[in-house]
Write a protein that holds these residues in place. Sequence first.
Motif, PDB file in Angstrom:
ATOM      1  N   TYR A 311      32.634  37.822  31.994  1.00  0.00           N
ATOM      2  CA  TYR A 311      33.993  38.242  31.681  1.00  0.00           C
ATOM      3  C   TYR A 311      34.249  39.527  32.462  1.00  0.00           C
ATOM      4  O   TYR A 311      33.560  40.533  32.270  1.00  0.00           O
ATOM      5  N   LEU A 312      35.245  39.506  33.344  1.00  0.00           N
ATOM      6  CA  LEU A 312      35.425  40.600  34.302  1.00  0.00           C
ATOM      7  C   LEU A 312      36.664  41.443  34.023  1.00  0.00           C
ATOM      8  O   LEU A 312      36.854  42.478  34.658  1.00  0.00           O
ATOM      9  N   ARG A 313      37.488  41.029  33.091  1.00  0.00           N
ATOM     10  CA  ARG A 313      38.668  41.818  32.759  1.00  0.00           C
ATOM     11  C   ARG A 313      38.359  42.812  31.644  1.00  0.00           C
ATOM     12  O   ARG A 313      37.489  42.578  30.798  1.00  0.00           O
ATOM     13  N   ASP A 314      39.092  43.905  31.644  1.00  0.00           N
ATOM     14  CA  ASP A 314      38.968  44.890  30.576  1.00  0.00           C
ATOM     15  C   ASP A 314      39.751  44.427  29.349  1.00  0.00           C
ATOM     16  O   ASP A 314      40.654  43.583  29.455  1.00  0.00           O
ATOM     17  N   GLY A 315      39.391  44.982  28.195  1.00  0.00           N
ATOM     18  CA  GLY A 315      40.168  44.759  26.999  1.00  0.00           C
ATOM     19  C   GLY A 315      39.597  43.765  26.014  1.00  0.00           C
ATOM     20  O   GLY A 315      40.221  43.503  24.982  1.00  0.00           O
ATOM     21  N   TYR A 316      38.429  43.189  26.301  1.00  0.00           N
ATOM     22  CA  TYR A 316      37.810  42.264  25.350  1.00  0.00           C
ATOM     23  C   TYR A 316      36.874  43.038  24.410  1.00  0.00           C
ATOM     24  O   TYR A 316      36.411  44.141  24.728  1.00  0.00           O
ATOM     25  N   PRO A 317      36.546  42.480  23.248  1.00  0.00           N
ATOM     26  CA  PRO A 317      35.596  43.140  22.342  1.00  0.00           C
ATOM     27  C   PRO A 317      34.238  43.358  23.014  1.00  0.00           C
ATOM     28  O   PRO A 317      33.778  42.552  23.839  1.00  0.00           O
ATOM     29  N   ASP A 318      33.554  44.439  22.652  1.00  0.00           N
ATOM     30  CA  ASP A 318      32.280  44.804  23.282  1.00  0.00           C
ATOM     31  C   ASP A 318      31.226  43.720  23.117  1.00  0.00           C
ATOM     32  O   ASP A 318      30.388  43.523  24.009  1.00  0.00           O
ATOM     33  N   TYR A 319      31.236  43.006  22.003  1.00  0.00           N
ATOM     34  CA  TYR A 319      30.180  42.009  21.785  1.00  0.00           C
ATOM     35  C   TYR A 319      30.244  40.890  22.810  1.00  0.00           C
ATOM     36  O   TYR A 319      29.219  40.296  23.175  1.00  0.00           O
ATOM     37  N   LEU A 320      31.452  40.587  23.298  1.00  0.00           N
ATOM     38  CA  LEU A 320      31.582  39.557  24.329  1.00  0.00           C
ATOM     39  C   LEU A 320      30.974  40.028  25.637  1.00  0.00           C
ATOM     40  O   LEU A 320      30.309  39.253  26.344  1.00  0.00           O
ATOM     41  N   ARG A 334      32.197  44.063  38.279  1.00  0.00           N
ATOM     42  CA  ARG A 334      33.126  43.951  39.404  1.00  0.00           C
ATOM     43  C   ARG A 334      32.622  44.730  40.619  1.00  0.00           C
ATOM     44  O   ARG A 334      32.739  44.268  41.759  1.00  0.00           O
ATOM     45  N   GLN A 335      32.073  45.896  40.375  1.00  0.00           N
ATOM     46  CA  GLN A 335      31.545  46.690  41.483  1.00  0.00           C
ATOM     47  C   GLN A 335      30.373  45.989  42.160  1.00  0.00           C
ATOM     48  O   GLN A 335      30.206  46.073  43.387  1.00  0.00           O
ATOM     49  N   ARG A 336      29.565  45.317  41.381  1.00  0.00           N
ATOM     50  CA  ARG A 336      28.453  44.564  41.971  1.00  0.00           C
ATOM     51  C   ARG A 336      28.976  43.468  42.895  1.00  0.00           C
ATOM     52  O   ARG A 336      28.423  43.229  43.968  1.00  0.00           O
ATOM     53  N   ILE A 337      30.052  42.814  42.472  1.00  0.00           N
ATOM     54  CA  ILE A 337      30.658  41.792  43.324  1.00  0.00           C
ATOM     55  C   ILE A 337      31.151  42.420  44.627  1.00  0.00           C
ATOM     56  O   ILE A 337      30.954  41.873  45.723  1.00  0.00           O
TER      57      ILE A 337
END
Length: 560
Positions: A311-320, A334-337
């Motif tokens: 999951y690469l977008r911000d704003g999801y719960p930390d557990y995900l 994302r930076q690794r990509i």
Amino acid sequence: MNSPRHAPASRNPLSILDRFPRLGAGLLAIVAGAVAACGFQPLSLWPLTLAGIAILAELVMRCASGRCAFLVGWCFGLGHFTLGNNWIATAFTYQAEMPAWLGGIAVFLLSLFLAIYPGLAALCAWLALKVGRRGKAAAPAAPTAFLIVLFALPAAWIVTEWLRAWVFTGFSWNPLGVALLGQFDTRGLALLAPWIGTYGLSGVLVLLACIPGYFARLGAPRCGLGRWIWVLATVAIAAPLVLVMTGPDRWAKREEGEIRYTLVQPDLRQEVIDDPRQYEANFIKLAMLSLQRRPGEKRVVFWPESGLGDYLRDGYPDYLYRMYTYAGDPLLARQRIGRMIGPYSVLLTGAVDLVMKDDKSVGARNTVTAFDGEGHILASYSKAHLVPYGEYLALRWLLEPLGARRLVAGSLDFWPGPGPRTYDLGSYGEAGIQICYEIIFSGQVVDPRNRPDYIFNPSNDGWFGTWGPPQHLAQARLRAIEEGLPILRSTTTGISAVVDADGIVRQFVPWHRAGRLDGRIPPPHEPTLFARYGNVLPLAFSAFLALLALSVVALGRRGR
């Protein structure tokens, strides 16, 4: 006079219809439909498609009622779609919550519905024939009567295939015209697609299949002239058709573009692609196939659908993030990509975005996301034409309590996006995106207000069996020919390919092999007639054929 025991056997193989009209016609129609499906990939036996349609036309001629004609067409469709869509059964082998044997039943049940469309085409042809006969029975050998079917059947076939593409969200897999597409280095008769579209190409196939039957009814059969006319007509059609289907494509331009690309096929099998324990190994495999070969290389990198589990977008719960994202941090992922593709490259990759409500995921989107060399998200496209029972469970309230599940792993239904869009990636070109199944819908793959330079078609064909991947690629090639646009297909297991704007496969990675393709994206053509007017063209061709059928009816009445 010969006794019945010693009566000479009929030379007409269709004579069984006179003895057992209902059973014989139905069985023969089923066989003819299956034979016609052999023209599709991977068999590509297109003469069998012509033969199957020719038998269907003969059966329609012999029907005494509209009900008979519909059932003949329906039986044809049953055999045709059951064989042509056999790959769907393979998908059930990857769904643990439903037995694998259910796949064969699903293919059969789907074919029961899809067969309605050939049934309607046969019914329309018979109704035109009835008008031409003034409601009276006529001998099947009447040339004028068959000429009505020769024009009415392809006219109706075009319309019913077009309907199949959008009724109940549509399932336009394997339109008949795909059989006229040549091998990778030639378009075959599909070179007509820029002017009449795929559905019009299907009409041409039906028309060609019926012509020998018309000429077989001309002349004087008793003196053998009719048979020679049929032979000469068949040769006159077959000889140039063989040359077009198998010979070199002299009209293809084969131009070179300027935008460099790296297209990856990681060969990620379906058994591992949805397993979170394999996400890191899958990423490493993709990354190793995508590394720069020259420092400072400027290129577009293409990854397949379903290949990236993070999951690469911000704003999801930390557990995900802790469960599914590298280092539990979407920014680091994302930076690794960005480091992997290099500072002057852009990556287009399939991914999954979540639809959140009150910190809970209520849906998902099948997306393609564009990243730059620093890991920034440049653009995102969400798949609009979702696969029923694959990416969402239709009638969930009814079917889920009965044990039905989606074929795609997980319980969240995917939500559709807004439709074709073009994304400006600057010096990397303007990219149109069609994810997997979306590419099969003729006239629905490009934003008409903003024509792209190329179409990216990522796909996960890992559950399509051995027949699905080559059929999928064939339909993508038809979109390239229709629209005059190159298509780049990156798939998880194959067949990945670079297709130019003439539908010629420039490069490909075979099925079940890992590999990468490097080169320059072929340039687009000027907008084709089909790109400008879409499916208005095949429908106009259908109307022209229907007008010819009505003209034959009118001339036949004047001659009486």
